[in-house]
Design an enzyme around this catalytic site. Structure first.
Site, PDB file in Angstrom:
ATOM      1  N   SER A 165       0.799  -1.220   0.000  1.00  0.00           N
ATOM      2  CA  SER A 165       0.000   0.000   0.000  1.00  0.00           C
ATOM      3  C   SER A 165       0.833   1.272   0.000  1.00  0.00           C
ATOM      4  O   SER A 165       0.293   2.362  -0.231  1.00  0.00           O
ATOM      5  CB  SER A 165      -0.957   0.008   1.195  1.00  0.00           C
ATOM      6  OG  SER A 165      -0.234  -0.058   2.413  1.00  0.00           O
ATOM      7  N   SER A 175      14.755  -7.939   4.216  1.00  0.00           N
ATOM      8  CA  SER A 175      15.413  -7.825   5.517  1.00  0.00           C
ATOM      9  C   SER A 175      15.725  -6.352   5.744  1.00  0.00           C
ATOM     10  O   SER A 175      14.855  -5.495   5.626  1.00  0.00           O
ATOM     11  CB  SER A 175      16.664  -8.706   5.545  1.00  0.00           C
ATOM     12  OG  SER A 175      17.363  -8.566   6.755  1.00  0.00           O
ATOM     13  N   TYR A 180      13.199  -5.304  16.890  1.00  0.00           N
ATOM     14  CA  TYR A 180      13.192  -5.155  15.430  1.00  0.00           C
ATOM     15  C   TYR A 180      14.390  -5.871  14.817  1.00  0.00           C
ATOM     16  O   TYR A 180      14.235  -6.655  13.862  1.00  0.00           O
ATOM     17  CB  TYR A 180      13.212  -3.672  15.054  1.00  0.00           C
ATOM     18  CG  TYR A 180      13.448  -3.452  13.584  1.00  0.00           C
ATOM     19  CD1 TYR A 180      12.458  -3.711  12.644  1.00  0.00           C
ATOM     20  CD2 TYR A 180      14.694  -3.000  13.120  1.00  0.00           C
ATOM     21  CE1 TYR A 180      12.682  -3.527  11.286  1.00  0.00           C
ATOM     22  CE2 TYR A 180      14.921  -2.814  11.767  1.00  0.00           C
ATOM     23  CZ  TYR A 180      13.924  -3.075  10.862  1.00  0.00           C
ATOM     24  OH  TYR A 180      14.156  -2.907   9.523  1.00  0.00           O
ATOM     25  N   LYS A 207      14.888  -9.134  11.966  1.00  0.00           N
ATOM     26  CA  LYS A 207      15.643  -9.086  10.706  1.00  0.00           C
ATOM     27  C   LYS A 207      16.816 -10.069  10.722  1.00  0.00           C
ATOM     28  O   LYS A 207      17.137 -10.667   9.683  1.00  0.00           O
ATOM     29  CB  LYS A 207      16.120  -7.651  10.428  1.00  0.00           C
ATOM     30  CG  LYS A 207      14.967  -6.685  10.179  1.00  0.00           C
ATOM     31  CD  LYS A 207      14.037  -7.179   9.062  1.00  0.00           C
ATOM     32  CE  LYS A 207      12.924  -6.200   8.747  1.00  0.00           C
ATOM     33  NZ  LYS A 207      12.020  -6.702   7.685  1.00  0.00           N
TER      34      LYS A 207
END
Length: 276
Positions: A12, A132, A146, A150
């Site tokens: 989006s 990633s 976070y 990753k």
């Protein structure tokens, strides 16, 4: 020749939107997925097929892949782009939020890989692209959950690449650096909400400022550089396993590779304005 079929999650805005349009320009029939389909209207106006999908909802993901197979009979490219940055001190982040970060950034991506792989194996061909970050190779203060997602994507992609190779399926990791999207502002807001008061407040203020600063916004690369890297990967006869691109990605990964842990810690403290 029948057009190849691509599914792009998080389509989006930002990287996902640019990628959907890039793949369409390359001749793919593209399904752009997002939770809120009204945000996909600009893409739909340009011929991208909107697909409602929540990567934390298994039924939603199964329904999305089933629709693609029913409509098109195949899936050639899966771009796992949906994700967000939930910053905050590891001590401060509620476990429900930590789990949600992994659900969106890791488990949703891997579940879609599970759903796409049977079709790609049957075709004896396909490409799974996992987004990633340079944050999958480096660490920054107050970004632990976070970065954990990753780092996990990096390892899972390596294992998946080896497993899928005998079936003609490629697995590619994209490691963006600083990209001019709404990501930094969202991460900064999460950080201030989570650690803006209490013992980590000074660190939180410094890191949030660095994430959302105008200087960073001017230096950051446009999402198109990531879309272009994905375009190269999916059209290459033998794609690279990793594409690091975007502001600071390659130099930061190189510095992390060279420096000892504590020296890199010091670099990151200076870069984010955190007092030693």
């Amino acid at each position: 020749m029948t057009a190849k079929i691509a599914l792009v999650t998080g389509a989006s805005s930002g990287i996902g939107e640019a990628t959907a349009l890039k793949l369409q320009d390359l001749g793919y029939t593209v399904y752009g997925a997002a939770r809120r389909t009204e945000r996909l209207e600009p893409l739909a106006d340009r011929g991208v097929l909107p697909l409602a999908m929540d990567v934390t909802d298994d039924a939603s993901m199964r329904a999305g892949v089933e629709r693609i197979i029913t409509d098109s009979g195949r899936i050639d490219v899966l771009v796992n782009n949906a994700g967000y940055g939930s910053y905050g001190a590891i001590e401060d982040v509620p476990m429900d939020e930590a789990r949600r970060q992994f659900e969106v950034n890791v488990f949703g991506a891997m579940r879609l890989a599970q759903l796409a792989l049977p079709h790609m194996r049957a075709q004896h061909g396909g490409t799974i692209v996992n987004i990633s970050s340079m944050g999958g190779k480096i660490h920054t203060p107050l970004g632990g959950w976070y970065h954990g997602t990753k780092f996990a994507i990096e390892a899972l992609s390596d294992c998946l690449r080896m497993e899928a190779k005998p079936f003609g399926v490629d697995v590619v990791v994209i490691e963006p650096g600083g990209i001019a999207t709404e990501w930094g502002g969202i991460a900064a807001d999460h950080l201030r909400e989570t650690s803006g008061t209490g013992p980590y407040a000074k660190q939180a203020d410094a890191v949030a400022t660095s994430l959302s600063s105008e200087a960073n916004a001017k230096r950051n690369s446009p999402p198109q550089v990531i879309a272009d890297a994905i375009g190269k990967a999916v059209t290459a006869r033998r794609p690279r396993t990793r594409y690091a691109t975007g502001f600071a990605a390659r130099p930061m990964i190189a510095v992390r590779r060279i420096l000892p842990d504590r020296a890199f810690d010091a670099v990151m403290r200076r870069a984010t304005g955190i007092p030693a």
